[in-house]
Motif scaffolding. Structure first.
Motif, PDB file in Angstrom:
ATOM      1  N   PHE A  52       0.868  -1.166   0.000  1.00 43.54           N
ATOM      2  CA  PHE A  52       0.000   0.000   0.000  1.00 43.54           C
ATOM      3  C   PHE A  52       0.905   1.217   0.000  1.00 43.54           C
ATOM      4  O   PHE A  52       2.127   1.093  -0.046  1.00 43.54           O
ATOM      5  CB  PHE A  52      -0.953  -0.024   1.200  1.00 43.54           C
ATOM      6  CG  PHE A  52      -0.260  -0.009   2.539  1.00 43.54           C
ATOM      7  CD1 PHE A  52       0.346  -1.157   3.032  1.00 43.54           C
ATOM      8  CD2 PHE A  52      -0.183   1.158   3.292  1.00 43.54           C
ATOM      9  CE1 PHE A  52       0.993  -1.149   4.261  1.00 43.54           C
ATOM     10  CE2 PHE A  52       0.457   1.167   4.522  1.00 43.54           C
ATOM     11  CZ  PHE A  52       1.051   0.019   5.009  1.00 43.54           C
TER      12      PHE A  52
ATOM     13  N   ILE B 114       3.967  12.767   7.597  1.00 40.02           N
ATOM     14  CA  ILE B 114       4.844  13.858   8.035  1.00 40.02           C
ATOM     15  C   ILE B 114       5.392  13.537   9.424  1.00 40.02           C
ATOM     16  O   ILE B 114       4.737  12.866  10.219  1.00 40.02           O
ATOM     17  CB  ILE B 114       4.119  15.238   8.076  1.00 40.02           C
ATOM     18  CG1 ILE B 114       2.941  15.229   9.047  1.00 40.02           C
ATOM     19  CG2 ILE B 114       3.674  15.655   6.689  1.00 40.02           C
ATOM     20  CD1 ILE B 114       2.341  16.619   9.317  1.00 40.02           C
TER      21      ILE B 114
ATOM     22  N   TYR C  48       4.534   4.933  20.673  1.00 42.38           N
ATOM     23  CA  TYR C  48       3.836   6.177  21.017  1.00 42.38           C
ATOM     24  C   TYR C  48       3.826   6.501  22.514  1.00 42.38           C
ATOM     25  O   TYR C  48       3.834   5.616  23.360  1.00 42.38           O
ATOM     26  CB  TYR C  48       2.382   6.107  20.537  1.00 42.38           C
ATOM     27  CG  TYR C  48       2.266   6.063  19.031  1.00 42.38           C
ATOM     28  CD1 TYR C  48       2.474   7.196  18.272  1.00 42.38           C
ATOM     29  CD2 TYR C  48       1.954   4.873  18.377  1.00 42.38           C
ATOM     30  CE1 TYR C  48       2.373   7.161  16.889  1.00 42.38           C
ATOM     31  CE2 TYR C  48       1.852   4.829  16.997  1.00 42.38           C
ATOM     32  CZ  TYR C  48       2.060   5.973  16.259  1.00 42.38           C
ATOM     33  OH  TYR C  48       1.967   5.932  14.899  1.00 42.38           O
TER      34      TYR C  48
ATOM     35  N   ARG D 206      -6.810   4.622   0.660  1.00 42.66           N
ATOM     36  CA  ARG D 206      -8.071   4.927   1.366  1.00 42.66           C
ATOM     37  C   ARG D 206      -8.521   6.347   1.053  1.00 42.66           C
ATOM     38  O   ARG D 206      -9.710   6.594   0.831  1.00 42.66           O
ATOM     39  CB  ARG D 206      -7.877   4.724   2.873  1.00 42.66           C
ATOM     40  CG  ARG D 206      -7.601   3.262   3.183  1.00 42.66           C
ATOM     41  CD  ARG D 206      -7.527   2.957   4.656  1.00 42.66           C
ATOM     42  NE  ARG D 206      -7.010   1.600   4.819  1.00 42.66           N
ATOM     43  CZ  ARG D 206      -6.749   1.029   5.972  1.00 42.66           C
ATOM     44  NH1 ARG D 206      -6.944   1.707   7.102  1.00 42.66           N
ATOM     45  NH2 ARG D 206      -6.291  -0.200   6.018  1.00 42.66           N
TER      46      ARG D 206
HETATM   47  P1  HAM Z   1      -0.414   3.088  10.875  1.00 42.18           P
HETATM   48  O1  HAM Z   1      -1.641   3.377  11.663  1.00 42.18           O
HETATM   49  O2  HAM Z   1       0.144   1.736  10.972  1.00 42.18           O
HETATM   50  O3  HAM Z   1       0.645   4.165  11.320  1.00 42.18           O
HETATM   51  O4  HAM Z   1      -0.685   3.400   9.356  1.00 42.18           O
HETATM   52  C1  HAM Z   1      -1.142   4.670   8.950  1.00 42.18           C
HETATM   53  C2  HAM Z   1      -2.200   4.532   7.885  1.00 42.18           C
HETATM   54  O5  HAM Z   1      -1.725   3.758   6.793  1.00 42.18           O
HETATM   55  C3  HAM Z   1      -3.463   3.821   8.312  1.00 42.18           C
HETATM   56  O6  HAM Z   1      -4.321   4.693   9.007  1.00 42.18           O
HETATM   57  C4  HAM Z   1      -4.055   3.411   6.980  1.00 42.18           C
HETATM   58  O7  HAM Z   1      -4.746   4.499   6.397  1.00 42.18           O
HETATM   59  C5  HAM Z   1      -2.818   3.101   6.168  1.00 42.18           C
HETATM   60  N1  HAM Z   1      -2.581   1.645   6.130  1.00 42.18           N
HETATM   61  C6  HAM Z   1      -1.968   0.894   7.057  1.00 42.18           C
HETATM   62  N2  HAM Z   1      -1.915  -0.404   6.664  1.00 42.18           N
HETATM   63  C7  HAM Z   1      -2.523  -0.466   5.457  1.00 42.18           C
HETATM   64  C8  HAM Z   1      -2.791  -1.521   4.512  1.00 42.18           C
HETATM   65  N3  HAM Z   1      -2.402  -2.773   4.734  1.00 42.18           N
HETATM   66  N4  HAM Z   1      -3.441  -1.198   3.357  1.00 42.18           N
HETATM   67  C9  HAM Z   1      -3.820   0.083   3.113  1.00 42.18           C
HETATM   68  N5  HAM Z   1      -3.587   1.100   3.957  1.00 42.18           N
HETATM   69  C10 HAM Z   1      -2.947   0.848   5.106  1.00 42.18           C
HETATM   70  C11 HAM Z   1       1.907   4.264  10.821  1.00 42.18           C
HETATM   71  O8  HAM Z   1       2.290   3.692   9.839  1.00 42.18           O
HETATM   72  C12 HAM Z   1       2.771   5.269  11.552  1.00 42.18           C
HETATM   73  N6  HAM Z   1       4.113   5.255  10.925  1.00 42.18           N
HETATM   74  C13 HAM Z   1       2.134   6.635  11.516  1.00 42.18           C
HETATM   75  C14 HAM Z   1       2.956   7.695  12.197  1.00 42.18           C
HETATM   76  C15 HAM Z   1       3.760   8.599  11.597  1.00 42.18           C
HETATM   77  N7  HAM Z   1       3.052   7.884  13.496  1.00 42.18           N
HETATM   78  C16 HAM Z   1       3.893   8.885  13.720  1.00 42.18           C
HETATM   79  N8  HAM Z   1       4.335   9.325  12.592  1.00 42.18           N
END
Ligand code: HAM
Length: 419
Positions: free
Chosen positions: A124, A129, A263, A310
């Motif tokens: 995906f 940021i 977190y 999404r």
């Molecule tokens: P996460 O909640 O694992 O956070 O992923 C962020 C977003 O990526 C999700 O809300 C969703 O929209 C999208 N997402 C995750 N997995 C999938 C999938 N298998 N298919 C499609 N969309 C997906 C993070 O990744 C953290 N690095 C966010 C962050 C940045 N926290 C602090 N800085």
């Protein structure tokens, strides 16, 4: 040989799918630029430790979803499941920990071995940021405000709800953890096998369980509110006050724990009811310990990432590019001159094309089918005189234009696309 299909959970982006993808990415790049975020690119694979040591040994991502393999040199590498750990690794490896604050934007593919369904893929794409350096709650509000402005610019702010929570500081979490262990131990026999393990290693993770039975038990579990230190409670107050002052609507959801372990303090998600089970479009929070875990100094940071697929499903269909101008040679000996014209139009910033084959009628049909704004028809006799016919395909009018004046005449066409 049987015909080759894309790997399960991966997709080709073609036509409208790619236009949607590009519109989301370009909007996010533009808006985050207004906030001072600068784009970084990190490799799509890293040493496995970058993720396995930081995302949480009991998280689903690390236990079940990583694309990890041993390369030909015997090193364990992992296709990045997310961008935050990679950005922190890059911050440390590039010696940038003394150049704070830093505002980083990124966009690109991520990989998780999940069960594919609508809005969930194995490859995906995320925009994200990271604001690295500031410890102030104002930074959390700024990061959320940037996300909110991107969703607004995409025209989907009305379709999403911002849910926020606090995970407190280390002291708050230790107290909360003890309360959770006490609560869940009472129901230990009824917990799923995964959650039984989590009870020992990381009881907070149980709050995130997808298991139906677990969820019933989780419904009455204590929340962190009663366990927050005055400092953590004050931090959360400030974030809420800043969001209110900025006019960003939110609801509090004490069940948000996020799927990754790095977190602390603020955790938030933008969710929608329009995408079925995969309703989280953007998620993030504060992660003050991650840079240190990566071998850098103590460095506070906050950020989010959003699933491009999404967001792309929620937005209205983006506009297509401007309608092209079709250049049509009438007769073989006008071909070379027609190629000259199409090149001159392109050099002048006009989208133009020339068909390779067919008589005048066939080529006109194709120009209409391609949604051309106008056709430039060039016969050999006209070419010799230095003129061409410019046919406006919207109004149907046609006029003779000198080749020198063509670019201006095309630019002067009233905007509009053929019906
Ligand atoms: P996460 O909640 O694992 O956070 O992923 C962020 C977003 O990526 C999700 O809300 C969703 O929209 C999208 N997402 C995750 N997995 C999938 C999938 N298998 N298919 C499609 N969309 C997906 C993070 O990744 C953290 N690095 C966010 C962050 C940045 N926290 C602090 N800085």
């Amino acid at each position: 040989m049987s015909s080759l299909q894309p790997v399960r959970g991966t997709r080709d982006l073609i036509g409208e799918d790619q236009r949607r993808y590009r519109h989301v990415t370009e909007t996010a790049r533009h808006v985050s630029g207004l906030y001072g975020f600068e784009e970084w690119q990190t490799p799509i694979f890293e040493d496995t430790g970058v993720f396995s040591r930081t995302l949480g040994e009991t998280s689903d991502v690390v236990t079940k979803e990583m694309y990890t393999f041993t390369d030909r040199g015997g090193d364990s590498v992992t296709l990045r499941p997310e961008g935050t750990a990679a950005v922190c690794r890059a911050l440390v490896s590039n010696g940038l920990t003394q150049s704070l604050p830093l505002k980083v934007f990124y966009a690109g593919p991520m990989f998780r071995y999940e069960r594919p369904q609508k809005g969930r893929y194995r490859q995906f794409h995320q925009i994200g940021i990271e604001l690295i350096g500031p410890a102030e709650p104002l930074a959390d509000a700024e990061v959320i405000a940037c996300g909110w402005q991107i969703l607004t610019a995409l025209g989907i702010a009305d379709s999403v709800t911002l849910e926020i929570n606090t995970l407190g500081d280390a002291e708050s979490r230790a107290a909360y953890r003890a309360a959770l262990v006490e609560y869940f131990t009472r129901f230990a026999a009824d917990l799923s096998a995964d959650s039984k393990q989590r009870l020992e290693k990381n009881p907070l993770r149980i709050l995130d369980s997808k298991d139906e039975g677990d969820r019933k038990i989780v419904a009455d579990a204590p929340t962190i509110a009663a366990h927050l230190t005055p400092l953590a409670a004050g931090f959360y107050d400030s974030v809420r006050n800043s969001l209110t002052a900025l006019g960003i609507p939110f609801v509090e959801n004490p069940r948000i724990v996020r799927g990754l372990d790095y977190y602390n303090h603020t955790a938030f998600e933008f969710v929608t009811t329009q995408l079925g089970a995969q309703g989280t479009v953007m998620g993030g929070g504060r992660y003050d310990g991650l840079v240190k875990q990566m071998g850098g100094p103590e460095t506070p940071a906050v950020g989010w990432a959003a699933g491009i697929e999404r967001l792309a499903m929620l937005i209205a269909e983006p506009k297509t590019d401007a309608a092209p101008i079709a250049v049509i040679p009438a007769g073989d000996d006008a071909e070379a001159a027609a190629f000259g014209i199409v090149q001159r139009l392109r050099a002048g910033g006009i989208r133009a094309d020339i068909g390779y084959k067919g008589n005048l009628r066939r080529r006109m049909e194709r120009a209409n089918k391609a949604g051309a704004r106008a056709a430039i028809i060039l016969g050999s006799e006209e070419a010799a005189r230095g003129v061409a016919q410019l046919k406006d395909l919207v109004s149907g009018t046609q006029s003779e234009v000198s080749l020198d004046a063509l670019l201006e005449a095309v630019r002067a066409l009233p905007s509009g696309s053929p019906a």
